[in-house]
Design a protein around this motif. Sequence first.
Motif, PDB file in Angstrom:
ATOM      1  N   HIS A  53       0.795  -1.216   0.000  1.00 32.68           N
ATOM      2  CA  HIS A  53       0.000   0.000   0.000  1.00 32.68           C
ATOM      3  C   HIS A  53       0.839   1.282   0.000  1.00 32.68           C
ATOM      4  N   LEU A  54       1.810   1.346   0.876  1.00 32.80           N
ATOM      5  CA  LEU A  54       2.546   2.602   1.031  1.00 32.80           C
ATOM      6  C   LEU A  54       3.471   2.886  -0.138  1.00 32.80           C
ATOM      7  N   ARG A  55       4.092   1.894  -0.688  1.00 31.54           N
ATOM      8  CA  ARG A  55       5.020   2.137  -1.801  1.00 31.54           C
ATOM      9  C   ARG A  55       4.291   2.639  -3.031  1.00 31.54           C
ATOM     10  N   THR A  56       3.034   2.249  -3.193  1.00 35.73           N
ATOM     11  CA  THR A  56       2.280   2.739  -4.348  1.00 35.73           C
ATOM     12  C   THR A  56       1.913   4.210  -4.178  1.00 35.73           C
ATOM     13  N   LEU A  57       1.944   4.712  -2.957  1.00 34.28           N
ATOM     14  CA  LEU A  57       1.624   6.118  -2.703  1.00 34.28           C
ATOM     15  C   LEU A  57       2.839   7.037  -2.851  1.00 34.28           C
ATOM     16  N   GLU A  58       4.014   6.470  -2.960  1.00 37.39           N
ATOM     17  CA  GLU A  58       5.238   7.274  -2.974  1.00 37.39           C
ATOM     18  C   GLU A  58       5.257   8.353  -4.053  1.00 37.39           C
ATOM     19  N   PRO A  59       4.876   8.079  -5.297  1.00 34.73           N
ATOM     20  CA  PRO A  59       4.888   9.155  -6.305  1.00 34.73           C
ATOM     21  C   PRO A  59       3.949  10.310  -5.931  1.00 34.73           C
ATOM     22  N   SER A  60       2.790   9.982  -5.394  1.00 29.87           N
ATOM     23  CA  SER A  60       1.857  11.035  -4.989  1.00 29.87           C
ATOM     24  C   SER A  60       2.424  11.865  -3.851  1.00 29.87           C
ATOM     25  N   VAL A  61       3.048  11.213  -2.903  1.00 32.05           N
ATOM     26  CA  VAL A  61       3.637  11.929  -1.768  1.00 32.05           C
ATOM     27  C   VAL A  61       4.750  12.852  -2.249  1.00 32.05           C
ATOM     28  N   ARG A  62       5.551  12.387  -3.173  1.00 32.09           N
ATOM     29  CA  ARG A  62       6.625  13.236  -3.714  1.00 32.09           C
ATOM     30  C   ARG A  62       6.052  14.461  -4.430  1.00 32.09           C
ATOM     31  N   ALA A  63       4.975  14.272  -5.183  1.00 29.88           N
ATOM     32  CA  ALA A  63       4.356  15.395  -5.898  1.00 29.88           C
ATOM     33  C   ALA A  63       3.777  16.409  -4.908  1.00 29.88           C
ATOM     34  N   ILE A  64       3.121  15.923  -3.869  1.00 27.50           N
ATOM     35  CA  ILE A  64       2.554  16.825  -2.855  1.00 27.50           C
ATOM     36  C   ILE A  64       3.664  17.575  -2.135  1.00 27.50           C
ATOM     37  N   ASN A  65       4.730  16.883  -1.790  1.00 25.44           N
ATOM     38  CA  ASN A  65       5.856  17.530  -1.115  1.00 25.44           C
ATOM     39  C   ASN A  65       6.491  18.595  -2.014  1.00 25.44           C
ATOM     40  N   ALA A  66       6.544  18.332  -3.304  1.00 29.87           N
ATOM     41  CA  ALA A  66       7.094  19.330  -4.235  1.00 29.87           C
ATOM     42  C   ALA A  66       6.225  20.583  -4.232  1.00 29.87           C
ATOM     43  N   GLN A  67       4.913  20.416  -4.201  1.00 30.35           N
ATOM     44  CA  GLN A  67       4.006  21.572  -4.144  1.00 30.35           C
ATOM     45  C   GLN A  67       4.206  22.347  -2.841  1.00 30.35           C
ATOM     46  N   PHE A  68       4.390  21.629  -1.750  1.00 32.00           N
ATOM     47  CA  PHE A  68       4.658  22.303  -0.473  1.00 32.00           C
ATOM     48  C   PHE A  68       5.954  23.093  -0.534  1.00 32.00           C
ATOM     49  N   ASP A  69       6.967  22.556  -1.198  1.00 28.59           N
ATOM     50  CA  ASP A  69       8.230  23.280  -1.340  1.00 28.59           C
ATOM     51  C   ASP A  69       8.023  24.586  -2.098  1.00 28.59           C
ATOM     52  N   VAL A  70       7.188  24.558  -3.147  1.00 23.18           N
ATOM     53  CA  VAL A  70       6.902  25.776  -3.917  1.00 23.18           C
ATOM     54  C   VAL A  70       6.189  26.788  -3.022  1.00 23.18           C
ATOM     55  N   ILE A  71       5.199  26.316  -2.282  1.00 28.66           N
ATOM     56  CA  ILE A  71       4.433  27.207  -1.392  1.00 28.66           C
ATOM     57  C   ILE A  71       5.338  27.797  -0.319  1.00 28.66           C
ATOM     58  N   LEU A  72       6.147  26.967   0.307  1.00 29.23           N
ATOM     59  CA  LEU A  72       7.044  27.461   1.355  1.00 29.23           C
ATOM     60  C   LEU A  72       8.077  28.435   0.803  1.00 29.23           C
ATOM     61  N   GLY A  73       8.501  28.220  -0.441  1.00 24.01           N
ATOM     62  CA  GLY A  73       9.444  29.140  -1.059  1.00 24.01           C
ATOM     63  C   GLY A  73       8.824  30.502  -1.317  1.00 24.01           C
ATOM     64  N   ALA A  74       7.513  30.544  -1.540  1.00 29.55           N
ATOM     65  CA  ALA A  74       6.831  31.808  -1.828  1.00 29.55           C
ATOM     66  C   ALA A  74       6.475  32.582  -0.563  1.00 29.55           C
ATOM     67  N   LEU A  75       6.404  31.926   0.560  1.00 26.01           N
ATOM     68  CA  LEU A  75       5.954  32.583   1.789  1.00 26.01           C
ATOM     69  C   LEU A  75       6.803  33.779   2.222  1.00 26.01           C
ATOM     70  N   PRO A  76       8.123  33.740   2.155  1.00 23.11           N
ATOM     71  CA  PRO A  76       8.893  34.925   2.576  1.00 23.11           C
ATOM     72  C   PRO A  76       8.557  36.157   1.734  1.00 23.11           C
ATOM     73  N   GLY A  77       8.409  35.969   0.424  1.00 25.22           N
ATOM     74  CA  GLY A  77       8.054  37.103  -0.439  1.00 25.22           C
ATOM     75  C   GLY A  77       6.672  37.638  -0.114  1.00 25.22           C
ATOM     76  N   ILE A  78       5.731  36.751   0.139  1.00 26.91           N
ATOM     77  CA  ILE A  78       4.375  37.170   0.498  1.00 26.91           C
ATOM     78  C   ILE A  78       4.402  37.925   1.827  1.00 26.91           C
ATOM     79  N   GLY A  79       5.203  37.446   2.743  1.00 24.77           N
ATOM     80  CA  GLY A  79       5.329  38.112   4.045  1.00 24.77           C
ATOM     81  C   GLY A  79       5.888  39.514   3.913  1.00 24.77           C
ATOM     82  N   ARG A  80       6.901  39.694   3.055  1.00 21.63           N
ATOM     83  CA  ARG A  80       7.479  41.036   2.841  1.00 21.63           C
ATOM     84  C   ARG A  80       6.440  41.974   2.235  1.00 21.63           C
ATOM     85  N   LYS A  81       5.697  41.489   1.240  1.00 23.59           N
ATOM     86  CA  LYS A  81       4.667  42.320   0.612  1.00 23.59           C
ATOM     87  C   LYS A  81       3.576  42.682   1.615  1.00 23.59           C
TER      88      LYS A  81
END
Length: 91
Positions: A53-81
Amino acid sequence: MSTSTLVVLSVILALIVIGVLALALIEVRRRLASISGNLATLAGALEMVESEHLRTLEPSVRAINAQFDVILGALPGIGRKAALVAERRPR
Protein backbone atom coordinates in the motif's frame (compact mmCIF):
# COMPACT_ATOMS: atom_id res chain seq x y z
CA MET A 1 14.92 -22.23 69.97
CA SER A 2 18.46 -23.32 69.52
CA THR A 3 20.95 -21.72 67.20
CA SER A 4 21.08 -24.77 64.94
CA THR A 5 17.27 -24.69 64.51
CA LEU A 6 17.40 -21.04 63.54
CA VAL A 7 20.17 -21.73 61.05
CA VAL A 8 18.19 -24.59 59.49
CA LEU A 9 15.04 -22.45 59.27
CA SER A 10 17.05 -19.59 57.71
CA VAL A 11 18.50 -21.95 55.11
CA ILE A 12 15.04 -23.36 54.34
CA LEU A 13 13.66 -19.82 53.99
CA ALA A 14 16.52 -18.87 51.66
CA LEU A 15 15.85 -21.96 49.52
CA ILE A 16 12.14 -21.10 49.32
CA VAL A 17 12.91 -17.50 48.29
CA ILE A 18 15.38 -18.71 45.66
CA GLY A 19 12.82 -21.20 44.35
CA VAL A 20 10.08 -18.58 44.10
CA LEU A 21 12.43 -16.16 42.32
CA ALA A 22 13.53 -18.90 39.92
CA LEU A 23 9.90 -19.69 39.06
CA ALA A 24 9.16 -16.00 38.57
CA LEU A 25 12.15 -15.63 36.24
CA ILE A 26 11.08 -18.69 34.26
CA GLU A 27 7.60 -17.16 33.83
CA VAL A 28 9.10 -13.82 32.73
CA ARG A 29 11.28 -15.64 30.19
CA ARG A 30 8.26 -17.54 28.84
CA ARG A 31 6.24 -14.36 28.45
CA LEU A 32 9.13 -12.52 26.79
CA ALA A 33 9.49 -15.37 24.29
CA SER A 34 5.76 -15.10 23.53
CA ILE A 35 6.01 -11.32 23.09
CA SER A 36 8.99 -11.79 20.79
CA GLY A 37 6.99 -14.13 18.58
CA ASN A 38 4.07 -11.71 18.46
CA LEU A 39 6.39 -8.83 17.54
CA ALA A 40 7.87 -10.89 14.71
CA THR A 41 4.36 -11.54 13.38
CA LEU A 42 3.53 -7.85 13.63
CA ALA A 43 6.73 -6.90 11.82
CA GLY A 44 5.83 -9.24 8.97
CA ALA A 45 2.33 -7.77 8.70
CA LEU A 46 3.67 -4.21 8.71
CA GLU A 47 6.18 -5.06 6.02
CA MET A 48 3.38 -6.50 3.88
CA VAL A 49 1.22 -3.40 4.34
CA GLU A 50 4.14 -1.17 3.46
CA SER A 51 5.00 -3.10 0.32
CA GLU A 52 1.42 -3.40 -0.90
CA HIS A 53 0.00 0.00 0.00
CA LEU A 54 2.55 2.60 1.03
CA ARG A 55 5.02 2.14 -1.80
CA THR A 56 2.28 2.74 -4.35
CA LEU A 57 1.62 6.12 -2.70
CA GLU A 58 5.24 7.27 -2.97
CA PRO A 59 4.89 9.16 -6.31
CA SER A 60 1.86 11.04 -4.99
CA VAL A 61 3.64 11.93 -1.77
CA ARG A 62 6.63 13.24 -3.71
CA ALA A 63 4.36 15.40 -5.90
CA ILE A 64 2.55 16.83 -2.85
CA ASN A 65 5.86 17.53 -1.11
CA ALA A 66 7.09 19.33 -4.24
CA GLN A 67 4.01 21.57 -4.14
CA PHE A 68 4.66 22.30 -0.47
CA ASP A 69 8.23 23.28 -1.34
CA VAL A 70 6.90 25.78 -3.92
CA ILE A 71 4.43 27.21 -1.39
CA LEU A 72 7.04 27.46 1.35
CA GLY A 73 9.44 29.14 -1.06
CA ALA A 74 6.83 31.81 -1.83
CA LEU A 75 5.95 32.58 1.79
CA PRO A 76 8.89 34.93 2.58
CA GLY A 77 8.05 37.10 -0.44
CA ILE A 78 4.38 37.17 0.50
CA GLY A 79 5.33 38.11 4.05
CA ARG A 80 7.48 41.04 2.84
CA LYS A 81 4.67 42.32 0.61
CA ALA A 82 2.16 42.03 3.45
CA ALA A 83 4.50 44.02 5.72
CA LEU A 84 4.77 46.78 3.10
CA VAL A 85 1.00 46.93 2.72
CA ALA A 86 0.56 47.06 6.50
CA GLU A 87 3.07 49.93 6.77
CA ARG A 88 1.30 51.99 4.08
CA ARG A 89 -2.14 51.47 5.54
CA PRO A 90 -3.48 54.54 7.35
CA ARG A 91 -4.30 54.12 10.98
